[in-house]
Every structure is written in C-alpha cells, then in structure tokens.
Design a protein around this motif. Structure first.
Motif, PDB file in Angstrom:
ATOM      1  N   THR A 199     -16.116 -29.662   8.416  1.00  0.00           N
ATOM      2  CA  THR A 199     -17.100 -28.596   8.176  1.00  0.00           C
ATOM      3  C   THR A 199     -17.369 -27.705   9.387  1.00  0.00           C
ATOM      4  O   THR A 199     -18.026 -26.673   9.251  1.00  0.00           O
ATOM      5  CB  THR A 199     -18.467 -29.194   7.772  1.00  0.00           C
ATOM      6  OG1 THR A 199     -18.819 -30.183   8.731  1.00  0.00           O
ATOM      7  CG2 THR A 199     -18.439 -29.775   6.380  1.00  0.00           C
ATOM      8  N   LEU A 200     -16.915 -28.110  10.562  1.00  0.00           N
ATOM      9  CA  LEU A 200     -17.343 -27.397  11.774  1.00  0.00           C
ATOM     10  C   LEU A 200     -16.332 -26.344  12.236  1.00  0.00           C
ATOM     11  O   LEU A 200     -15.188 -26.342  11.811  1.00  0.00           O
ATOM     12  CB  LEU A 200     -17.632 -28.404  12.879  1.00  0.00           C
ATOM     13  CG  LEU A 200     -18.748 -29.409  12.545  1.00  0.00           C
ATOM     14  CD1 LEU A 200     -18.911 -30.425  13.669  1.00  0.00           C
ATOM     15  CD2 LEU A 200     -20.070 -28.709  12.257  1.00  0.00           C
ATOM     16  N   TYR A 244     -15.045 -31.533  16.399  1.00  0.00           N
ATOM     17  CA  TYR A 244     -14.182 -31.984  15.289  1.00  0.00           C
ATOM     18  C   TYR A 244     -12.818 -31.298  15.381  1.00  0.00           C
ATOM     19  O   TYR A 244     -11.803 -31.901  15.056  1.00  0.00           O
ATOM     20  CB  TYR A 244     -14.807 -31.657  13.925  1.00  0.00           C
ATOM     21  CG  TYR A 244     -15.921 -32.565  13.463  1.00  0.00           C
ATOM     22  CD1 TYR A 244     -16.444 -33.568  14.270  1.00  0.00           C
ATOM     23  CD2 TYR A 244     -16.451 -32.429  12.176  1.00  0.00           C
ATOM     24  CE1 TYR A 244     -17.475 -34.394  13.824  1.00  0.00           C
ATOM     25  CE2 TYR A 244     -17.473 -33.252  11.710  1.00  0.00           C
ATOM     26  CZ  TYR A 244     -17.996 -34.220  12.542  1.00  0.00           C
ATOM     27  OH  TYR A 244     -19.004 -35.028  12.077  1.00  0.00           O
ATOM     28  N   GLU A 247     -19.005 -31.759   2.961  1.00  0.00           N
ATOM     29  CA  GLU A 247     -18.450 -33.097   3.195  1.00  0.00           C
ATOM     30  C   GLU A 247     -18.377 -33.914   1.908  1.00  0.00           C
ATOM     31  O   GLU A 247     -17.403 -34.613   1.665  1.00  0.00           O
ATOM     32  CB  GLU A 247     -19.255 -33.797   4.304  1.00  0.00           C
ATOM     33  CG  GLU A 247     -19.056 -33.070   5.639  1.00  0.00           C
ATOM     34  CD  GLU A 247     -19.763 -33.689   6.835  1.00  0.00           C
ATOM     35  OE1 GLU A 247     -20.806 -34.344   6.643  1.00  0.00           O
ATOM     36  OE2 GLU A 247     -19.258 -33.503   7.965  1.00  0.00           O
ATOM     37  N   SER A 301     -19.138 -36.513   8.865  1.00  0.00           N
ATOM     38  CA  SER A 301     -20.261 -37.345   9.278  1.00  0.00           C
ATOM     39  C   SER A 301     -20.454 -38.399   8.196  1.00  0.00           C
ATOM     40  O   SER A 301     -19.882 -38.297   7.106  1.00  0.00           O
ATOM     41  CB  SER A 301     -21.534 -36.506   9.391  1.00  0.00           C
ATOM     42  OG  SER A 301     -22.015 -36.179   8.097  1.00  0.00           O
ATOM     43  N   ASN A 330     -20.059 -37.714  15.927  1.00  0.00           N
ATOM     44  CA  ASN A 330     -20.771 -36.445  15.787  1.00  0.00           C
ATOM     45  C   ASN A 330     -21.805 -36.366  16.914  1.00  0.00           C
ATOM     46  O   ASN A 330     -21.797 -35.439  17.701  1.00  0.00           O
ATOM     47  CB  ASN A 330     -21.401 -36.410  14.390  1.00  0.00           C
ATOM     48  CG  ASN A 330     -21.795 -35.025  13.940  1.00  0.00           C
ATOM     49  OD1 ASN A 330     -21.398 -34.027  14.539  1.00  0.00           O
ATOM     50  ND2 ASN A 330     -22.588 -34.943  12.896  1.00  0.00           N
ATOM     51  N   ARG A 341     -28.684 -37.058  16.817  1.00  0.00           N
ATOM     52  CA  ARG A 341     -29.232 -35.870  16.159  1.00  0.00           C
ATOM     53  C   ARG A 341     -30.617 -35.499  16.705  1.00  0.00           C
ATOM     54  O   ARG A 341     -31.420 -36.375  17.010  1.00  0.00           O
ATOM     55  CB  ARG A 341     -29.299 -36.091  14.641  1.00  0.00           C
ATOM     56  CG  ARG A 341     -27.947 -36.435  14.046  1.00  0.00           C
ATOM     57  CD  ARG A 341     -28.009 -36.702  12.557  1.00  0.00           C
ATOM     58  NE  ARG A 341     -28.062 -35.478  11.764  1.00  0.00           N
ATOM     59  CZ  ARG A 341     -26.987 -34.851  11.300  1.00  0.00           C
ATOM     60  NH1 ARG A 341     -25.782 -35.313  11.539  1.00  0.00           N
ATOM     61  NH2 ARG A 341     -27.130 -33.752  10.586  1.00  0.00           N
ATOM     62  N   ARG A 376     -33.879 -28.988   6.508  1.00  0.00           N
ATOM     63  CA  ARG A 376     -32.640 -29.344   5.819  1.00  0.00           C
ATOM     64  C   ARG A 376     -32.175 -30.703   6.341  1.00  0.00           C
ATOM     65  O   ARG A 376     -32.102 -30.923   7.548  1.00  0.00           O
ATOM     66  CB  ARG A 376     -31.558 -28.303   6.065  1.00  0.00           C
ATOM     67  CG  ARG A 376     -30.187 -28.661   5.446  1.00  0.00           C
ATOM     68  CD  ARG A 376     -29.307 -29.463   6.393  1.00  0.00           C
ATOM     69  NE  ARG A 376     -28.015 -29.825   5.797  1.00  0.00           N
ATOM     70  CZ  ARG A 376     -27.057 -30.446   6.451  1.00  0.00           C
ATOM     71  NH1 ARG A 376     -27.209 -30.783   7.713  1.00  0.00           N
ATOM     72  NH2 ARG A 376     -25.936 -30.771   5.863  1.00  0.00           N
ATOM     73  N   MET A 420     -29.098 -33.924   5.618  1.00  0.00           N
ATOM     74  CA  MET A 420     -27.831 -34.179   4.943  1.00  0.00           C
ATOM     75  C   MET A 420     -28.152 -34.814   3.591  1.00  0.00           C
ATOM     76  O   MET A 420     -29.291 -35.198   3.314  1.00  0.00           O
ATOM     77  CB  MET A 420     -26.966 -35.099   5.797  1.00  0.00           C
ATOM     78  CG  MET A 420     -26.604 -34.457   7.131  1.00  0.00           C
ATOM     79  SD  MET A 420     -25.236 -35.292   7.967  1.00  0.00           S
ATOM     80  CE  MET A 420     -26.054 -36.773   8.548  1.00  0.00           C
ATOM     81  N   PHE A 437     -23.558 -28.778   4.435  1.00  0.00           N
ATOM     82  CA  PHE A 437     -23.545 -28.070   5.713  1.00  0.00           C
ATOM     83  C   PHE A 437     -23.094 -26.600   5.624  1.00  0.00           C
ATOM     84  O   PHE A 437     -23.687 -25.739   6.276  1.00  0.00           O
ATOM     85  CB  PHE A 437     -22.691 -28.828   6.739  1.00  0.00           C
ATOM     86  CG  PHE A 437     -22.789 -28.257   8.116  1.00  0.00           C
ATOM     87  CD1 PHE A 437     -23.867 -28.559   8.929  1.00  0.00           C
ATOM     88  CD2 PHE A 437     -21.820 -27.388   8.591  1.00  0.00           C
ATOM     89  CE1 PHE A 437     -23.979 -28.011  10.200  1.00  0.00           C
ATOM     90  CE2 PHE A 437     -21.924 -26.834   9.862  1.00  0.00           C
ATOM     91  CZ  PHE A 437     -23.005 -27.146  10.666  1.00  0.00           C
ATOM     92  N   ASN A 457     -29.381 -31.826  13.944  1.00  0.00           N
ATOM     93  CA  ASN A 457     -27.967 -32.057  14.206  1.00  0.00           C
ATOM     94  C   ASN A 457     -27.777 -32.357  15.685  1.00  0.00           C
ATOM     95  O   ASN A 457     -28.645 -32.050  16.500  1.00  0.00           O
ATOM     96  CB  ASN A 457     -27.150 -30.816  13.806  1.00  0.00           C
ATOM     97  CG  ASN A 457     -26.309 -31.054  12.552  1.00  0.00           C
ATOM     98  OD1 ASN A 457     -25.504 -31.979  12.504  1.00  0.00           O
ATOM     99  ND2 ASN A 457     -26.526 -30.232  11.546  1.00  0.00           N
ATOM    100  N   VAL A 493     -23.028 -29.933  17.363  1.00  0.00           N
ATOM    101  CA  VAL A 493     -23.028 -29.093  16.164  1.00  0.00           C
ATOM    102  C   VAL A 493     -23.857 -27.824  16.393  1.00  0.00           C
ATOM    103  O   VAL A 493     -23.478 -26.731  15.956  1.00  0.00           O
ATOM    104  CB  VAL A 493     -23.575 -29.880  14.948  1.00  0.00           C
ATOM    105  CG1 VAL A 493     -23.641 -28.989  13.708  1.00  0.00           C
ATOM    106  CG2 VAL A 493     -22.721 -31.107  14.673  1.00  0.00           C
TER     107      VAL A 493
END
Ligand code: EAX
Length: 326
Positions: free
Chosen positions: A34-35, A41, A73, A91, A146, A149, A170, A172, A193, A210, A214
């Motif tokens: 996703t990154l 990543y 994800e 993640s 990752n 956070r 927000r 996950m 994400f 995050n 991230v």
C-alpha cells in the motif's frame, strides 16, 4: 511437396518449443503493497525482486505494484487466496480477519521495543504464526516490519487519552485497534489505507495513527499538523504469498521465495531503524509539531479493556508466551 510440408511441420515444432521455453523462462510474480515507492516497503520489495531474480537466474521476474494500486491490504490478501496477486507486503491490520491467531500481535503496548518485537517474530512464536497462515489459504514467508504506531491529527496536541476524546480517528480494519481507540474516548473509523489521505484532506476523519515510516512515506504533514509519539502498538508487516502459485513450485523454488522474503524483511527493518533516527527531524522540518515526551501509562491504562476482546475469544496462552519473552 512432401519435403516442404515436413519442413513446415519441423519449423512449427521449433516455434512451439521456443514459445514454451519463453513461457517457462519468465514466470511473472505480481507483488503489491500500500505504500509509496519511496517507502520502507518499497525498499523491501526491491530486495525481494533482486534476490528472487538472482537466485532463480531469471526464472521468475517480479513486478512491483506499490501505492495500493492493487487495492487495500484486505483486498490484496483476498487476492492471494484466489491467485490474482502472488506476493503481498502487508501490516497485520486486516490479517486477523483471515488468520485470527495474528490478532495477538496487534494488542496495544504488548512489545516494549524493536528488539523484543523482532526477537519474538524471528523466534518460535513468529514461525508458528507463519505456519498457521497455511490453514487459511495463505503462505507466510517472513515477518517484516512497519514500526511502532503514533497518533497524528489536525485538531490539537495530544498528551493524554483525554486529548483524544471525540476525535474521529481512522484505524486499520482490526477489531483490537478499534476497541483500543473506543476505550480512549475517540471515535474509531476503520478504513483501507489507500482512502486515508483523501479522508484526512477532506476532514472525513480528524486523525490517524501510523509509524514514522508511513507518515514520512505518505507526506501526511500536508494534511496533519500534530504528531504525538504515543508508540501505542507495534505494527509488524507480513510477507505473504499465494498458495496457488507456491503450491505448484518445487522445494528449491520455494526456498528462493523464502530467501527473497528474508532479504526483504532485513532491508525493510534497516530502513525502519534509519527512519526512527531521522524521521522526527524531517517531520518537524515539514512543519508538524511533534510531542516526543508522552507518558504512556495513562494510554496503557485506557486501552487495557481491548485485551479482553482478544482473550475472551482466543485465551491468553500466546499472550503469556510473548510477555514471558522480554
Ligand atoms: O501497512 O493501513 C495502515 O495504516 C498500514 O500501516 C499501512 O497500510 C502500511
């Protein structure tokens, strides 16, 4: 006449042989995450590609799809199960929906520091969890990373759980995380994400959480003013493969995938460590206020009930083993 036809058949056969050699020579492996392509990543994806292509001497080529171009994800994990994606770096956020045994890793304030987390994931417990993936139509190749956070938002500085009260955050798509933020008095909004940047920009949510990695890779400073280093949960990354591809491979070929994933995890962890050192200064330079001296105790107390969500359903055996590991 006869000779010409024989020649034609011979040439046809040769063409078919060449074609099948070509097909064998380039099995394309679709890898998604996703990154952005500047992220930790992507550093890991590059290492995966380099290692697999080198070890297999070109039998496999890896096509990298960063930035959520194959979906979030959860969607990519589903893709592994049905064979539309071959390898995913993800993640553990949505992974518990598929492999409930991994929920334990998402419990807030479980790991003390990077050393302990890496040690647990590289040891017996990590190995067991990777093996469990195969009961759920997934192949667990390696544990990557990752990071711890932290909370960001566009409203105010957060120093205590009270400051998070009423904030739309927000999270996950993970029940344990949602419960933790509910306990803090925030209003958790689970979201994939790839939708997050726009949601922050448009004010659909006030904040998110995050790792520094991230936040840096996604330019969150453009849409978030405040960062508090709450370090409320360690976020592992899993390198997963599709059983539809892997089950058809020889032991030797599977071993190449394992080694590529190991190299990927190592490269990513190195990048995480680098960003842990340099990221805060960079984010301040970009204009974020960063609170580094957060007292974790009140946060820890606030999120304690989230543990029951986990232990009520899965018991405390795995949890106790992890706690005994520090
Ligand atoms: O895996 O969804 C998230 O917040 C994750 O940390 C991100 O997709 C990287």
């Amino acid at each position: 006449h006869f000779a010409r036809r024989t020649l034609a058949v011979a040439i046809g056969g040769l063409a078919a042989t060449t074609l099948s050699l070509q097909v064998q020579a380039a099995t394309e492996v679709t890898l998604g995450h996703t990154l952005s392509d500047s992220s930790h990543y992507s550093v890991g994806a590059d290492a995966f590609k380099e290692t697999l292509e080198r070890l297999s001497d070109g039998e496999f080529t890896v096509n990298e799809h960063p930035s959520g171009s194959l979906g979030g994800e959860r969607a990519m994990i589903e893709g592994l199960q049905i064979g539309t994606v071959d390898v995913v770096i993800t993640s553990t956020g949505p992974l518990g929906n598929f492999v409930p045994e991994t929920y334990v890793l998402d419990l807030p304030f479980l790991f003390e520091d990077y050393d302990q987390a890496r040690c647990v994931l590289d040891g017996e417990i990590g190995e067991e969890l990777l093996t469990k993936m195969s009961d759920h139509d997934l192949v667990g190749l390696a544990w990557s990373e990752n990071g711890f956070r932290h909370m960001t938002n566009s409203m105010r500085e957060i120093n205590t759980p009270e400051d998070a009260e009423g904030l739309k955050v927000r999270t996950m798509e993970n029940r344990v995380h949602q419960e933790a933020f509910r306990q803090m008095g925030a209003s958790p909004t689970p979201m994939a994400f790839p939708e997050l940047f726009t949601a922050l920009q448009q004010g659909t949510v006030d904040g998110q959480e995050n790792p520094i990695t991230v936040i840096v890779a996604t330019n969150f400073w453009e849409v978030q003013d405040h960062l508090s280093l709450t370090g409320h949960v360690y976020s592992p990354a899993a390198i997963l493969a599709s059983p539809i591809l892997l089950d058809g491979l020889s032991d030797e070929e599977r071993e190449w995938f394992n080694q590529a994933a190991q190299a990927s995890a190592e490269a990513t962890r190195e990048e995480v460590s680098r960003l842990e050192e340099e990221g805060v200064a960079l984010l301040r330079e970009k204009g974020m206020t960063v609170k580094t001296d957060i007292d974790p105790a009140p946060f820890q107390e606030a999120v304690e009930p989230a543990y029951e969500i986990y232990t009520d359903e899965y018991g405390s055996e795995m949890l106790d083993r992890i706690r005994a590991s520090d």
